[in-house]
Design an enzyme around this catalytic site. Structure first.
Site, short mmCIF file in Angstrom:
data_model
loop_
_atom_site.label_atom_id
_atom_site.label_comp_id
_atom_site.label_asym_id
_atom_site.label_seq_id
_atom_site.Cartn_x
_atom_site.Cartn_y
_atom_site.Cartn_z
N ASP A 225 0.86 -1.17 0.00
CA ASP A 225 0.00 0.00 0.00
C ASP A 225 0.90 1.23 0.00
OD1 ASP A 225 -2.25 1.53 0.06
OD2 ASP A 225 -2.62 1.29 2.20
N THR B 135 -0.01 4.60 1.61
CA THR B 135 -0.09 5.37 2.85
C THR B 135 0.36 4.54 4.05
OG1 THR B 135 -1.95 6.60 1.96
CG2 THR B 135 -1.61 6.72 4.34
N ASP C 63 -2.54 -3.23 6.71
CA ASP C 63 -2.70 -2.91 8.13
C ASP C 63 -3.32 -4.05 8.92
OD1 ASP C 63 -5.34 -2.85 7.43
OD2 ASP C 63 -5.60 -0.68 7.68
#
Length: 793
Positions: free
Chosen positions: A479, A481, A679
């Site tokens: 990813d 971010t 995450d």
């Protein structure tokens, strides 16, 4: 008169607890006490079932303490429950995870020492075992050296037999060898006996047969020399092999000492982690404050943390503000500012201010505890390559015994005089040199050291299988971010449209985004606070999956999200915003659109700086031959700017969590071995679909439970380190297996006497024992090299 300390037994886990400090529940008029909230919750859910299960476990322990605990190979699901210790801790075999028992012991299948399933810092059993084995070794060495000098002295001109009679000579050797074999070597002989009783033949089978054969043959020579056939005689007298039996035992003990010491060293990472938590906490009770042990802290307790103290458990700040050093989790040296409402993690260091916190995660539910148990479980786990070792070991020992018999027959029939003496020496040498100690250590030692090395770098490996699969990964999906970037974006530009004022738009947008946890939302909230003005509250908040958020503020409908979302919702003026957005996106900024009452009110450019470590981490991944793919929900221009700047191999923009999952599936269908970093929550479907899921961040919640690899620092360097670690560990395992297999392939023929016709060389059992120990030492030393490998730049 001294006061008797009260105690009770937790009915869930069986631990002994102090009722004065423990959690309590009532059932059918009785009080039950628990070591932690988790046990109490399990009990409260089914009290009758829990008590029945505890009764069955206690009965099983009693029965196992009285009866047979050995099992055949066919019982793959067998669990050994033996009451061998006062400890209630469950121990398991690192090679055969189906074997479990209460307290320490040895595996009835392979004979290896059992290890605790749950790491306990207060337990000194590992140290105690090391001390006990070392004591046996030193006593064995002290007796074996003079025995060796006496027996081998004539070879170097030191003939003790000239000064004492042959009978006294034999009794002297018997006196020195007996305590070595039957006290120092008793645990080894016991394991050998168990292996034959359950027909789970292992390295201790060979050790027991070889050492006892040498000892009892020599004992017969001393007690009844007349029964020994002349074919055994050397220089006119029957030979003694006491020194061989004693040296064999001593060298095996040396190998065990080195192995236990290596295990202690590899467990250093776990113990360092465990010692991060303080031993006590300051609990607030009304107007008073008391110091209690960490085990007594319960969920919901209010705790005070003074400057310079460590946060005792996971919790939430109720009052106060401070700078907290979280480097033990994140690896970042800069402290993090914490204030009311923020979460804190047990083991982190409070630096400047006093805090009052509420305990949320205690006992085994803390982040630190879960990390420790995860590392410990990974070190015990078995790599799939271990199946090859298991298959070999299953047939290896019987084959060795057959080889030993054939060696004896061959020398007895075709060998030179004294035939039987040579036959006996060759048979015992084959048994000893073929001991598969190195084979048994090859995989678990490398896994243990590799997992510990990763833990020191903040790379938590779930199990050994992940290490093996990670080595084969050829595509890394990341990813943007928080992985490539800092994960703390800031609003760098605001452009309004029509009559809307920037201050009003910021207030309304911040009020809505306050309810969102997205990093971009937090950037809007921070910018709103910086702008000042009156505080307003949003109502009717709604999160639109993969698109944006909506709320009502001051009677106005506020919609925040991507341009396409606003178009779908009938917002006017979006095209004007797109034209302005392109200028910001071309420089790598993310642009969000804000609509008020279905009219475009403003666009915000939000920039998330690229982490300083990202370029070097990407370079390492490329050096390893890995393809890096970036999947992001950002717009195409923003994603392209970041990808070009960093040299990303492939990128896809505007991707939703569902689309990430489908993308991973497509890569796998194309034959790629994929590692996906995320995450652990929003990206859970993609993490589960990937061959290896890599959870970024602090390793909480779903991240630790579901991911194959957890990077506690949330840094792309961790992905490179995990890939590097897997390759180096698997390479180390293959090296160890090569050492072990080649050693046995060459050692058995040499011990059987294949070199005798050419060089006149015959291997004595002592030399065979030394070679066997050396093979184990080489495997251990090679595995320990992993402690110093460089995992990233």
């Amino acid at each position: 008169m001294s006061k008797t300390k009260r105690s009770a037994v937790d009915p869930v886990c069986g631990m002994t607890v102090n009722p004065d400090d423990a959690l309590a529940s009532e059932f059918e008029g009785g009080a039950y006490f628990f070591c932690c909230r988790s046990c109490q919750t399990k009990f409260d859910a089914d009290p009758a079932g829990t008590l029945a299960a505890r009764t069955r476990k206690d009965q099983a322990k009693d029965e196992a303490g009285q009866g047979d605990c050995c099992h055949g190979r066919g019982s793959s699901s067998t669990k050994v429950i033996a009451n061998q210790s006062d400890s209630s801790a469950i121990y398991t075999c690192p090679m055969h995870l189906e074997i479990e028992q209460v307290g320490p012991g040895d595996c009835p299948i392979c004979g290896m020492d059992l290890e605790p399933k749950v790491v306990d810092l207060t337990s000194d059993d590992d140290d105690g075992q090391y001390v006990r084995v070392k004591r046996r070794f030193w006593i064995g060495l002290a007796l074996s050296v003079p025995l060796l000098v006496i027996a081998m002295g004539p070879m170097v001109g030191l003939n003790i037999g000239r000064w004492v009679s042959q009978t006294a000579f034999g009794w002297l050797q018997l006196a020195l060898a007996t305590p070595v074999v039957f006290w120092c070597g008793w645990p080894l002989l016991l394991r050998g006996a168990k292996s034959f009783r359950g027909m789970n033949l292992n390295m201790f089978s060979l050790i027991a047969v070889g050492s006892l054969a040498a000892y009892f043959f020599s004992l017969v020579v001393v007690l009844l020399p007349g029964v020994i056939p002349e074919a055994f005689y050397e220089n006119g007298v029957p030979p003694l092999y006491f020194e061989a039996s004693a040296v064999i035992i001593t060298l095996v003990l040396l190998g065990q000492v080195l192995e236990l010491r290596a295990r202690q060293q590899t467990g250093g990472a776990i113990r360092e982690l465990m010692r991060l938590a303080p031993e006590t906490a300051h609990r607030i009770v009304g107007d008073d404050e008391e110091e209690v042990s960490l085990n007594a802290v319960q969920q919901g307790d209010q705790l005070r943390v003074r400057p310079g103290e460590k946060v005792p458990v996971d919790g939430r700040i109720l009052s106060g503000s401070s700078s907290v050093d979280e480097s033990m989790l994140t690896g970042e040296p800069m402290p993090v500012t914490k204030s009311e409402g923020d979460d804190v993690t047990g083991g982190t260091l409070n630096q400047t201010g006093a805090l009052v916190m509420e305990a949320v995660g205690v006992g085994g539910d803390t982040v630190l505890s879960r990390i420790v148990q995860m590392v410990a479980a990974a070190q015990r786990s078995r790599a799939p390559i271990q199946k090859l070792v298991d298959v070999v070991a299953r047939y290896f020992v019987p084959i060795v015994i057959v080889c030993s018999i054939f060696a004896f027959i061959g020398w007895a029939v075709f060998g030179p005089e004294p035939q039987l003496a040579h036959a006996f020496v060759a048979a015992v040498a084959v048994l000893i040199i073929a001991c598969p100690c190195a084979l048994g250590l090859a995989t678990p030692m490398s896994v243990m050291v590799g997992v510990g090395r990763g833990a020191k770098e903040g790379v938590l490996i779930k199990n050994a299988e992940v290490l093996e699969v990670m080595e084969q990964v050829d595509t890394i999906v990341v990813d943007k971010t928080g992985t490539l970037t800092e994960g703390r974006p800031e609003v760098t530009a605001v452009e309004t449209f029509d009559e809307f004022a920037e201050s009003d738009v910021l207030q309304w947008a911040a009020a809505v985004e306050t309810h969102s946890e997205h990093p971009l939302a937090q950037a809007v909230v921070r910018r709103g606070k910086e702008a000042g003005g009156r505080e307003v509250e949003a109502r009717e908040f709604d999160s639109i999956t993969g698109g944006g958020v909506r709320g009502s503020v001051d009677g106005r409908t506020v919609l925040i999200g991507k341009a396409d979302l606003l178009v779908e919702q009938g917002v006017t003026g979006v095209d004007a915003g797109r034209a302005k957005a392109g200028e910001h996106q071309s420089s790598g900024a993310t642009v969000i659109f804000i609509a008020i009452d279905e009219r475009l009110a403003a666009i915000m450019a939000i920039t998330d700086p690229i982490k300083q470590s990202t370029p070097a981490a990407l370079a390492t991944l490329h050096e390893l031959g890995l393809k890096v793919v970036m999947l992001t929900g950002d717009a195409e221009p923003t994603a392209k700017a970041v990808a070009v700047k960093l040299g990303i191999d492939e990128f896809h923009a505007g991707v939703s969590p569902e689309e990430k999952h489908e993308f991973i599936r497509k890569l796998k269908s194309d034959g790629k071995i994929v590692a996906m970093s995320g995450d652990g929550i929003n990206d859970a479907p993609a993490l589960a679909e990937a061959n290896v899921g890599i959870a970024m961040g602090t390793g909480t919640g779903v991240a630790i439970e579901s991911a194959g690899v957890t990077l506690v620092g949330g840094d792309l360097r961790g992905v490179a380190a995990a890939s590097n670690l897997s390759r180096k560990t698997m390479s180390n395992i293959r090296q160890n297996l090569f050492f072990a297999f080649v050693y046995n392939a060459l050692g058995i023929p040499v011990a059987a006497g294949v070199l005798y016709p050419i060089f006149g060389l015959m291997l004595s059992p002592m030399i065979a024992a030394a070679a066997m120990s050396l093979s184990s030492v080489s495997v251990i030393a090679n595995a320990l090299r992993l402690r110093n490998v460089q995992l990233h730049r």
